[in-house]
Design an enzyme around this catalytic site. Structure first.
Site, PDB file in Angstrom:
ATOM      1  N   ARG A 160     -25.880  25.116   6.894  1.00  9.99           N
ATOM      2  CA  ARG A 160     -25.224  23.861   6.507  1.00  9.99           C
ATOM      3  C   ARG A 160     -25.358  22.846   7.638  1.00  9.99           C
ATOM      4  O   ARG A 160     -24.729  22.985   8.687  1.00  9.99           O
ATOM      5  CB  ARG A 160     -23.753  24.082   6.176  1.00  9.99           C
ATOM      6  CG  ARG A 160     -23.041  22.777   5.786  1.00  9.99           C
ATOM      7  CD  ARG A 160     -21.728  22.989   5.077  1.00  9.99           C
ATOM      8  NE  ARG A 160     -20.697  23.543   5.933  1.00  9.99           N
ATOM      9  CZ  ARG A 160     -19.413  23.672   5.580  1.00  9.99           C
ATOM     10  NH1 ARG A 160     -19.025  23.277   4.370  1.00  9.99           N
ATOM     11  NH2 ARG A 160     -18.529  24.193   6.399  1.00  9.99           N
ATOM     12  N   ASP A 441     -10.463  24.847   9.533  1.00  7.65           N
ATOM     13  CA  ASP A 441     -11.603  24.097  10.042  1.00  7.65           C
ATOM     14  C   ASP A 441     -11.306  22.616   9.839  1.00  7.65           C
ATOM     15  O   ASP A 441     -10.163  22.227   9.584  1.00  7.65           O
ATOM     16  CB  ASP A 441     -12.914  24.541   9.387  1.00  7.65           C
ATOM     17  CG  ASP A 441     -12.973  24.226   7.894  1.00  7.65           C
ATOM     18  OD1 ASP A 441     -12.048  23.575   7.364  1.00  7.65           O
ATOM     19  OD2 ASP A 441     -13.960  24.636   7.257  1.00  7.65           O
TER      20      ASP A 441
END
EC number: 2.3.3.9
Length: 535
Positions: A160, A441
């Site tokens: 990613r 996160d």
């Protein structure tokens, strides 16, 4: 080709080859070909936000109705290794994490340069080296007498890169920072795409935070050009798009269409989606959310989004991936751990019964649990055959702001604690942080940030009658800052930076788009002239 390039920092020792002249030339091609269009698309986002602030609702695009209605197109068949994705593990790209994730027993591993990685120069380039080594099976190492070694058949690797909105300011090309997306994608593709194809797996990606199908078209053009430049077979690359912004939820079919030969499906990026839902509808008091814990996958707008994503993916014969359960195992408290695992099981059971083809976990210990749920209820490699033709999702359902719940004193403090802890750790170089038995996160920190702004902006009160305002929050910030500063690996000066930043955010006219953009200048080598940083 690369004569107009300037690095503000030298690569860390051992990673110099990642920035070879040939690799930098490749980055220059990508930047000079695509950066103008990237910036135009980012400007278009601002115009959409202005219209939303004025009360214009989001809806399905009338100009692309033909694409949505056409039964004649589908995406590419699953690429080698992506036929069965029932459990995927995600995490940053440090060396031990890469080995452990690839060995975890998950079907795939998404190595993350985005929400779970603090983009320090060392993290970025060491991460690229670690993936280079893993692909060539030369990543094994020993530390403290313990060996870390890849198993014979590791998980399939996906990458990613960062979203279109983020720059990489430590590489200037013709005086402008390169896109973080192109930097992460370009270096990985240049060094590894041919090797992956030779080994029977193409380069596979997760693409984050898009807000329009034209942004998917840009990615498709980047992939096509990159494939051509390296002389690789067209269609060897696959990309799964995270649907994690409210505008993208209205353009799922168009996004698949733009990436058609390179598409491997969509993912319910649930936490970023909640963040975007709040942020995009920031000007509307009827869109106020209760405590973060109450905004779960069963509330109306999240349920509508999930049902539409599964229907859309299976209609076009690609994977509909479920999202991340933030809970992690709880040590030394069996009762609390059992309760947490029961929640994870219920979440994964909901996903597989809804028709998802796989799910995400953040911790290796959750893989057997998630795998057992999918093995019991998904007997083939996927559920593409479950078409969900009964599903009818309207634009009003997607944007429905009704969420039961309250704003509590605990919810306010919890948001402050989570945002402070995460921002402090991020500035310190850690982008994936366990907080109160949750793996946090950037996405969960973003929810906390925009909720605090929302509650302050509209002068709301908690269920105990306390007014939520910047001045009233200041004492809680001070109390929580002292707690965060005492945590291992956290620098007190970074806590002060984080606290000052978040207090400025809750008092702002509008919240910033992304905390990662705001805090980037605190990282090494950013905003430098002649090698000296401006702090």
């Amino acid at each position: 080709m690369s004569g107009g390039t300037h690095f503000t920092l030298s690569p860390p020792e051992g990673t110099e080859f990642i920035l070879s002249p040939q690799a930098v030339d490749f980055l220059c091609i990508l930047h000079r070909t695509f950066d103008k269009r990237r910036k135009e698309l980012l400007e278009a986002r601002k115009k959409v936000q202005e219209e939303l602030d004025k009360g214009k609702p989001l809806t399905f695009l009338p100009e692309t109705k033909e694409i949505r209605d056409s039964p004649s197109w589908s995406c590419a068949p699953p690429a080698p290794g992506l036929e069965d994705r029932r459990v995927e593990i995600t995490g940053p790209t440090d060396r031990k994490m890469v080995i452990n994730a690839l060995n975890s027993g998950a079907k795939t591993f998404m190595a993350d340069f985005e929400d779970s990685l603090s983009p320090t120069w060392s993290n970025l380039l060491s991460g690229q080296k670690n993936l280079y080594d893993a692909i060539r099976r030369q990543i094994d190492f020993e530390v403290g007498g313990k060996q870390y070694k890849l198993i014979e058949k590791p998980a399939v690797l996906l990458i990613r890169p960062r979203g279109w909105h983020l720059d990489e300011p430590r590489l200037l090309i013709d005086g402008q920072p390169i896109s973080g997306s192109l930097f992460d994608f370009g270096l990985y593709f240049f060094h590894n795409a041919a090797e992956l194809v030779k080994r029977g797996r193409g380069p596979y990606f997760y693409l984050p935070k898009m807000e329009h199908h034209l942004e998917a078209r840009l990615w498709n053009d980047v992939i096509s050009l990159s494939t051509s430049k390296l002389g690789l077979p067209q269609g060897c690359t696959r990309a799964t798009v995270l649907i994690e912004t409210l505008p993208a939820a209205f353009q799922m079919e168009e996004i698949l269409y733009e990436l058609k030969e390179h598409s491997s499906g969509l993912n319910c990026g649930r936490w970023d989606y909640i963040f975007s839902f709040i942020k995009k509808q920031r000007a509307h008091k009827n869109c106020i959310m209760p405590d973060r814990d109450d905004v779960n996958m069963t509330v109306p707008f999240m349920d509508a989004y999930v049902r539409l994503l599964i229907q859309t993916c299976h209609k076009r014969k690609v994977a509909a991936m479920g999202g991340m359960s933030a809970l992690i195992p709880i040590k030394n408290n069996p009762a609390a751990n059992d309760a947490a695992m029961a929640k994870v099981r219920a979440d994964k059971l909901r996903e597989v019964k809804a028709g998802h083809d796989g799910t995400w976990v953040a911790h290796p210990a959750l893989i057997p649990l998630a795998m057992s749920v999918f093995d019991e209820h998904m007997h083939g490699p996927n559920q593409y055959h479950i078409r969900r033709e009964d599903v009818i999702v309207t634009d009003k359902q997607i944007a429905d702001p009704k969420v039961p719940g309250k704003i509590t004193d605990h919810g306010v403090r919890s948001n402050i604690s989570a945002a402070l802890s995460y921002c402090s750790a991020w500035i310190s170089g850690n982008g994936c942080v366990p907080i109160n038995n949750l793996m946090e996160d950037a996405a969960t920190a973003e929810i906390a940030r925009v909720q605090l702004w929302q509650w302050c902006n509209y002068g709301l009160k908690t269920d105990s009658g306390k007014t939520i305002s910047p001045s009233n929050l200041k004492s809680i910030f001070e109390e929580e800052s002292a707690k965060v500063a005492s945590l291992p690996g956290i620098d007190a000066k970074h806590v002060k930076i984080a606290s000052d930043y978040l207090l400025s955010q809750v008092a702002a006219k509008w919240p910033s788009d992304f905390l990662t953009s705001d805090l980037m200048h605190h990282l090494e080598g950013v905003g430098t002239v002649g090698g000296r940083a401006k702090y």
